[in-house]
Design an enzyme around this catalytic site. Structure first.
Site: not given
Ligand code: FAD
Ligand code: TPP
Ligand code: MG
Length: 577
Positions: A63, A125, A175, A487
């Site tokens: 799911e 259940f 249900k 990472m």
């Molecule tokens: C491993 C990892 C590394 C990351 N590294 C980076 C990085 O280096 N740089 C980076 O940028 N991000 C990075 N991120 C992503 C980061 O965590 C955030 O998800 C991202 O920065 C959020 O971008 P955002 O604010 O544009 O989008 P969102 O979090 O989606 O926010 C959007 C905003 O827009 C607003 N909005 C929505 N609709 C409208 C509308 N119609 N009009 C006006 N406002 C609206 C919302 O209310 C919200 O506040 C990383 C994520 C991961 C998993």
């Molecule tokens: C469900 C979940 N568990 C743990 C993490 C923490 N986490 C972030 S990146 C990462 C490693 C990802 O490894 P892989 O999928 O091999 O990608 P790579 O970084 O090697 O490109 C982990 C464990 C996460 N983001 N999501």
């Protein structure tokens, strides 16, 4: 009853249907053509009624996959995605997918069955309180135990999911409510019109203040976020940038909102953003934040974030204003509408001096780029993603998982158009890519769809390979296989003295795994073979998997350590660093 049900939608007179039929008839009325789900006892009446309605159901393998498929469907199309599950474990398996949609403001509707109303609360259940469990990760949720409440709840759920700041909504239906009958009247079930948020306002004085800040700025930067895509404000942002000659920095979720090849595009900001982008932000005297929420991955430590800059925040959700970063002017409303009011007040500006300064900050960055280093015989993820970008003409929908490969995708696949990068930003959910790509393919069947996943995350939802085969859909899968939870290994390398605890990862032979599902694939170990493998995948009639065995201990650069200032970044080691 069946024929009646099939044709019930907006124009038909009320008819008596079962609650289960009302579920589908209301979805048809809302324009739904595809749903993703998994059956079980508490939702069986709904499944039994499905054959009478023109909706395609994709049977998932878990799911969580259903919620991610609904999410990917929505991110690719802008429409509301729908997931269905049974009570208990079916419902709880949805939770990670719902939270993923919540953190990135994605409109999905999840429908779960629950035990009959008369035994609710008895630990019957497979009974769980899924509305209680999902309360913090849904925009809203409903527990429905009367057939006559089903259509109004579903219609309201669609309105809530897609209005203002979008998000996931869950409807839990007992249900007995599915089995009972009620009069179905699609029109009468429509929700009241959305009332504007009492705090939402764009006053003339604030617009004038914003316009004046733009007029007087010497070093402005537009911060382009995901809200641009959700609002459909790409044109307005482009007009603002071009008219006032303001460079544009993008968040991860904003990539594609402003064309990568546009001369004013700086690239991605934040923890793994380009160094010059973060330096430009730190040097700016004005930041214009458009639909972005100053996430901590974007700001680094807030105490030292863009201290010289005045800040304008255009944002639909009042709760985001001054939440992470204090701003000088807040324009609260839909981005496109606000920009349409602001643009007539913004006139042409000469931005050349600042643009030249930014160009100078870029300086020698290219020499550190792994893409430009001599071929050492090793295969780097950067090469792989650069080649996928080049060969697909930058026109594919790319769905990433979470980790190093996700950041390399952001750096090396240059997105020209919105909704071409689908990635879990806020929750960072490993296992997202494969199911989300299936949803994206259903939303855009004529588009080329690529999964870019790590060897770790791919294994979390790899069972959905069977779904691809059962649905006969064409998706290309690139596994960036570095033998590590890369990472996390990188953090161990930088901050935990290379103590690689629990990050080396043994994986199955991914090509054989694909083969066991009836999907072709091949393994690539050297750069010279990347292009032909990508071409082979594209021309294969069915889904195709490429296992790219890349350099094991490569890291994503630059990197701002968590809690550091935006300009304090770790650069790729080398003689120029
Ligand atoms: C491993 C990892 C590394 C990351 N590294 C980076 C990085 O280096 N740089 C980076 O940028 N991000 C990075 N991120 C992503 C980061 O965590 C955030 O998800 C991202 O920065 C959020 O971008 P955002 O604010 O544009 O989008 P969102 O979090 O989606 O926010 C959007 C905003 O827009 C607003 N909005 C929505 N609709 C409208 C509308 N119609 N009009 C006006 N406002 C609206 C919302 O209310 C919200 O506040 C990383 C994520 C991961 C998993
Ligand atoms: C469900 C979940 N568990 C743990 C993490 C923490 N986490 C972030 S990146 C990462 C490693 C990802 O490894 P892989 O999928 O091999 O990608 P790579 O970084 O090697 O490109 C982990 C464990 C996460 N983001 N999501
Ligand atoms: Mg890995």
């Amino acid at each position: 009853m069946g024929t009646n049900a099939k044709t019930q939608a907006s124009n038909n007179p009320p008819a008596r249907l079962t609650g289960a039929e009302i579920v589908w008839a209301t979805l048809v009325g809302e324009g739904v053509t595809d749903v993703f789900g998994y059956p079980g006892g508490a939702i069986l009446p709904v499944y039994d009624a499905l054959r009478k309605f023109p909706i395609h159901h994709t049977l998932v393998r878990h799911e969580q996959g259903a919620a991610h498929m609904a999410d990917g469907y929505s991110r690719a199309s802008g429409k509301v995605g729908v997931a269905i599950a049974t009570s208990g474990p079916g419902a709880t398996n949805l939770v990670t997918g719902i939270a993923t949609a919540m953190l990135d403001s994605i409109p999905i509707v999840c429908i779960t069955g629950n035990v009959s109303g008369k035994v609710l609360g008895t630990d019957a259940f497979q009974e769980v309180d899924i509305t209680g469990i999902t309360l913090p990760v849904t925009k809203h949720n409903f527990l429905i135990n009367r057939a006559e409440d089903i259509a109004p709840a579903i219609r309201y759920a669609f309105q809530i999911a897609k209005s203002a700041r979008p998000g996931p909504v869950l409807i839990d239906i007992t249900k007995d409510a599915q089995q009972a009958t009620a009069l179905f009247d699609f029109e009468a079930a429509r929700p009241r019109p959305v009332r504007p948020h009492p705090m939402r306002r764009v006053e003339d004085s604030s617009l004038e203040q914003a316009a004046e800040l733009i007029r007087n700025a010497k070093s402005p930067v537009i911060l382009a976020g995901h809200g641009i895509i959700e609002s459909g404000a790409e044109e307005q942002v482009r007009t603002l940038a071009e008219r006032a000659q303001i460079p544009v920095a993008l968040t991860l979720l904003g990539l594609g909102a402003f064309p990568a090849s546009h001369p004013l595009n700086l690239g991605m900001m934040g923890m793994h953003g380009e160094s010059w982008v973060n330096h430009a932000i730190q040097d700016a005297d004005l930041l214009i934040a458009c639909g972005m929420r100053f996430d901590d991955r974007v700001t680094g430590t807030t105490a030292t974030y863009a201290t010289k800059a005045k800040k304008i925040h255009i944002e639909v959700d009042p709760a985001e204003i001054n939440k992470n970063i204090k701003v000088d002017v807040a324009l609260i409303g839909d981005l496109r509408e606000v920009l349409e009011e602001l643009l007539p007040r913004v006139s042409a500006r000469d931005g050349q001096a600042w643009l030249k300064t930014v160009e100078a900050i870029k300086g020698d960055s290219a020499v550190r780029d792994i893409k430009n280093l001599p071929d050492s015989g090793h295969l780097y993820a950067a090469h792989v993603i650069h080649d996928i970008w080049r060969i697909t003409g930058g026109d594919a929908i790319v769905v990433t998982d979470v980790g190093q490969h996700q950041m390399w995708e952001a750096q090396y696949y240059h997105h020209e158009k919105p909704r071409t990068l689908i990635t879990s930003g806020g929750l960072g959910t490993m296992g997202f890519a494969l199911p989300a790509a299936i949803g994206a393919k259903f939303a855009c069947p004529d588009r080329e769809v690529w999964v870019i996943a790590g060897d770790g995350g791919f294994q979390m939802t790899a069972a959905e390979l069977s779904t691809i085969v059962q649905e006969k859909i064409k998706i290309n899968i690139a596994i960036i296989n570095n033998g590590y939870l890369g990472m996390v290994r990188q953090w161990q390398e930088f901050f935990y003295e290379r103590n690689y605890e629990a990050t080396p990862m043994v994986s199955p032979d991914f090509v054989k795994l694909a083969g066991a599902h009836g999907i072709d694939g091949l393994t690539v170990r050297v750069r010279a073979e990347v292009a032909s493998a990508v071409a082979q995948a594209r021309s294969a009639p069915g889904a195709f998997l490429i296992n790219f065995k890349v350099e094991k201990e490569d890291s994503v650069y630059p990197m701002i350590p968590a809690g550091s200032a935006l300009h304090e970044m770790i650069r790729r080691p080398g003689k120029d660093a």
